[in-house]
Design an enzyme around this catalytic site. Structure first.
Site, PDB file in Angstrom:
ATOM      1  N   HIS A  40      -1.982  11.156  -1.515  1.00 10.45           N
ATOM      2  CA  HIS A  40      -1.110  10.317  -2.296  1.00 10.45           C
ATOM      3  C   HIS A  40      -1.082  10.188  -3.779  1.00 10.45           C
ATOM      4  CE1 HIS A  40      -4.624   6.587  -0.778  1.00 10.45           C
ATOM      5  NE2 HIS A  40      -3.607   7.677   0.176  1.00 10.45           N
ATOM      6  N   GLU A  80      -1.229  -7.694   2.280  1.00 11.17           N
ATOM      7  CA  GLU A  80      -0.463  -6.359   1.686  1.00 11.17           C
ATOM      8  C   GLU A  80       0.234  -6.057   2.809  1.00 11.17           C
ATOM      9  OE1 GLU A  80      -3.027  -2.239   1.532  1.00 11.17           O
ATOM     10  OE2 GLU A  80      -3.946  -3.525   3.646  1.00 11.17           O
ATOM     11  N   THR A  86      -8.497  -2.313   1.526  1.00  7.85           N
ATOM     12  CA  THR A  86      -8.008  -2.906   0.562  1.00  7.85           C
ATOM     13  C   THR A  86      -8.243  -4.543   0.873  1.00  7.85           C
ATOM     14  OG1 THR A  86      -5.601  -1.943   0.410  1.00  7.85           O
ATOM     15  CG2 THR A  86      -5.460  -3.710  -0.278  1.00  7.85           C
ATOM     16  N   HIS A 100       2.324   8.448   4.382  1.00  5.47           N
ATOM     17  CA  HIS A 100       0.669  10.716   4.682  1.00  5.47           C
ATOM     18  C   HIS A 100       1.794  10.855   6.003  1.00  5.47           C
ATOM     19  CE1 HIS A 100      -2.857   9.075   2.531  1.00  5.47           C
ATOM     20  NE2 HIS A 100      -3.171   7.859   2.912  1.00  5.47           N
ATOM     21  N   ASP A 118       1.217  -0.477  -0.383  1.00 12.47           N
ATOM     22  CA  ASP A 118      -0.325  -0.212   0.093  1.00 12.47           C
ATOM     23  C   ASP A 118       0.693   1.410   0.246  1.00 12.47           C
ATOM     24  OD1 ASP A 118      -1.828   2.420   0.512  1.00 12.47           O
ATOM     25  OD2 ASP A 118      -3.735   0.610   1.116  1.00 12.47           O
ATOM     26  N   ASP A 160      -1.212   0.216  -4.792  1.00  8.64           N
ATOM     27  CA  ASP A 160      -2.095   0.358  -5.211  1.00  8.64           C
ATOM     28  C   ASP A 160      -2.483   1.744  -5.755  1.00  8.64           C
ATOM     29  OD1 ASP A 160      -2.083   1.271  -2.583  1.00  8.64           O
ATOM     30  OD2 ASP A 160      -4.005   0.946  -1.644  1.00  8.64           O
ATOM     31  N   SER A 209      -7.250   4.345  -1.701  1.00  2.40           N
ATOM     32  CA  SER A 209      -6.993   2.470  -1.909  1.00  2.40           C
ATOM     33  C   SER A 209      -8.531   1.624  -1.853  1.00  2.40           C
ATOM     34  CB  SER A 209      -6.890   2.338  -0.498  1.00  2.40           C
ATOM     35  OG  SER A 209      -5.362   2.835   0.644  1.00  2.40           O
ATOM     36  N   ASP A 248       1.997   2.960   3.665  1.00  2.00           N
ATOM     37  CA  ASP A 248       1.514   3.540   2.889  1.00  2.00           C
ATOM     38  C   ASP A 248       0.994   4.829   4.063  1.00  2.00           C
ATOM     39  OD1 ASP A 248      -0.979   5.228   1.323  1.00  2.00           O
ATOM     40  OD2 ASP A 248      -1.989   4.294   3.538  1.00  2.00           O
TER      41      ASP A 248
HETATM   42 ZN   LIG Z   1      -3.252   2.648  -0.287  1.00  2.00          ZN
END
Ligand SMILES: [Zn+2]
Length: 458
Positions: free
Chosen positions: A420, A278, A157, A287, A55, A325, A104, A283
């Site tokens: 993202h 995953e 996800t 962030h 991710d 993703d 996501s 991710d």
């Molecule tokens: Zn994601």
């Protein structure tokens, strides 16, 4: 006159060079084409499929990760476990191509169902219609199935692989589906491992005991996971997401531990299995513009991938795919055009900034604590900024940001966003049918090709 002769000579040389190139290059080109043909002709549908999703793991992270994970005892830069298996890239935009940056949920809908949709959608299209996913297809032909994540198992996800909901935030509804959705008298997921106990053990419903009644074994620690030999397994190791790789104690399994546990059970099925793994929190590091979390979460992810690769190499009948993703954070390997990006200060973080910030808030000590967990020295201004932040409204998040920026400053790490990013993501593939992902494809091709492989298996 001399100009004309000169031109003629040049033309002759070009003609000669072209003839030589044709003569010698043709067998080579034929050989390359032949190899590809042989590969696709020989590639039978594999018995098992393991899909890894990093991710937020954009291509911009793969190069710094190679440096971060390099064996510094040798002069050369070692490849990552992913590197030898790079086969292509895929586009990640949403159903509306003006939405160039996906979330996501929409991305996972594409990966799991082969259809583009809107942001926040879990396995449904723009009209709310349910989209058939690869786990449902695998179950229909009697394969075993598993989901292994470091987030809550009801996160966008994984949710896309077992249910259909208009909004990713309907957490209870998603958790309920793990018990209520039935295919051929079985639940959709045989092995479900990750975090998110609070969504399963609720005042209105106890899904843990409901799953136990249906024959599932419930485990909540690494030791229980290792000791259990049940084929139907629910493992929830935290109320919410798991602690990050750097911050876990020995009670919490790594992504590799969970992946190996899933494979050891699912691989008993003669009809084969589908497993999605995953690296959920790469991710989350992005962030927060926190490179030490991103890099260490990728280590967790890489080790799980290596375990799957070991199984696939020995088994010879397993396709292993890795993709992402979307990107998160807009990482930049360098900031000023002068200083080289340097992974060493990142490696010298023994815990994540998030963990350290919380500990500083809890214990009220700064200098001693940072000396214990960080191998480089902080500047006086940084220490006093942390001390000032202790009286902020949200001290933990302020201190986390100060610590992350301190790492950026020493490693020359840059960022463009706390959201993202929309670039194409890498695809890595190993095993039978891996040729289906060669070149540039769309993220919907993950599910589309898996459907095709499963049909061929039938
Ligand atoms: Zn994601």
């Amino acid at each position: 006159m001399f100009k004309k002769i000169g031109l003629t000579v040049i033309l002759l040389i070009i003609a000669l060079f072209t003839i030589i190139t044709w003569t010698f290059a043709s067998p080579l080109q034929e050989a390359v084409v032949t190899n590809t043909d042989v590969a696709s002709e020989n590639s039978q549908a594999p018995k098992n499929i393991i899909l890894f999703i990093g991710d937020g793991m954009s291509p911009s992270l793969m190069t710094p990760y190679r440096h971060y994970s390099d064996d510094t005892a040798t002069a050369e830069l070692e490849q990552t476990a992913f590197d030898p298996h790079l086969v292509g890239q895929q586009m990640t935009h949403s159903a509306d191509t003006k939405e160039t940056i996906t979330d996501s949920a929409a991305a996972a809908t594409a990966l799991a169902t082969g259809e583009k949709t809107y942001h926040s959608a879990v396995g449904v299209d723009g009209n709310g219609e349910q989209l058939h996913n690869v786990i449902e297809a695998a179950k229909t032909i009697d394969m075993s199935t598993g989901l292994v994540v470091t987030s809550e198992v009801i996160h966008a996800t994984p949710a896309n692989f077992f249910t259909h909901v208009r909004d990713r935030d309907r957490h209870s509804e998603i958790a309920d589906a793990s018990v209520d959705d039935i295919i051929k008298n079985e639940l959709k997921v045989d092995v479900l491992l990750g975090g998110g106990l609070k969504h399963f053990n609720r005042s209105d419903r106890n899904l843990v005991s409901e799953l136990q009644e249906r024959g599932y074994t419930y485990v909540s620690s690494k030791q229980e996971l290792l000791d259990s030999d049940s084929d139907l397994l629910l493992g929830l190791f935290a109320e919410e997401g798991l602690p990050m790789f750097l911050d876990r104690d020995e009670d919490i399994p790594s992504l590799k531990d969970m992946t190996k546990a899933a494979i050891s059970r699912l691989s008993k099925d003669e009809d084969g299995f589908f497993l999605m793994v995953e690296g959920s929190q790469i991710d989350w590091g992005g962030h927060s513009n926190d490179i030490s979390s991103m890099m260490s979460e990728m280590t967790d992810f890489e080790q799980a991938f290596e375990a799957a690769l070991d199984f696939a190499e020995a088994d010879g009948d397993t396709l292993v795919l890795v993709t992402a993703d979307h990107g998160t954070g807009g990482f930049s390997m360098g900031v000023d055009g002068e200083n080289h990006w340097n992974p060493e200060p990142i490696r010298q973080m023994k815990r994540t900034p998030q963990f350290l910030a919380q500990k500083i808030v809890n214990e009220g000590t700064v200098v001693d604590l940072l000396e214990e967990y960080v191998e480089w020295d902080f500047e006086v201004e940084e220490i006093s900024a942390i001390q000032t932040a202790l009286s902020n409204e949200n001290p933990s998040s302020s201190i986390r940001a100060i610590l992350s920026k301190a790492v950026d400053k020493r490693s020359y790490t840059g960022w463009t966003t706390d959201g993202h990013t929309g670039e194409d993501v890498n695809v890595y593939a190993f095993g039978p049918k891996s040729e289906l992902w060669h070149g540039l494809s769309d993220n919907t091709s993950v599910a589309k090709n898996i459907f095709e492989v499963l049909e061929e298996k039938e």
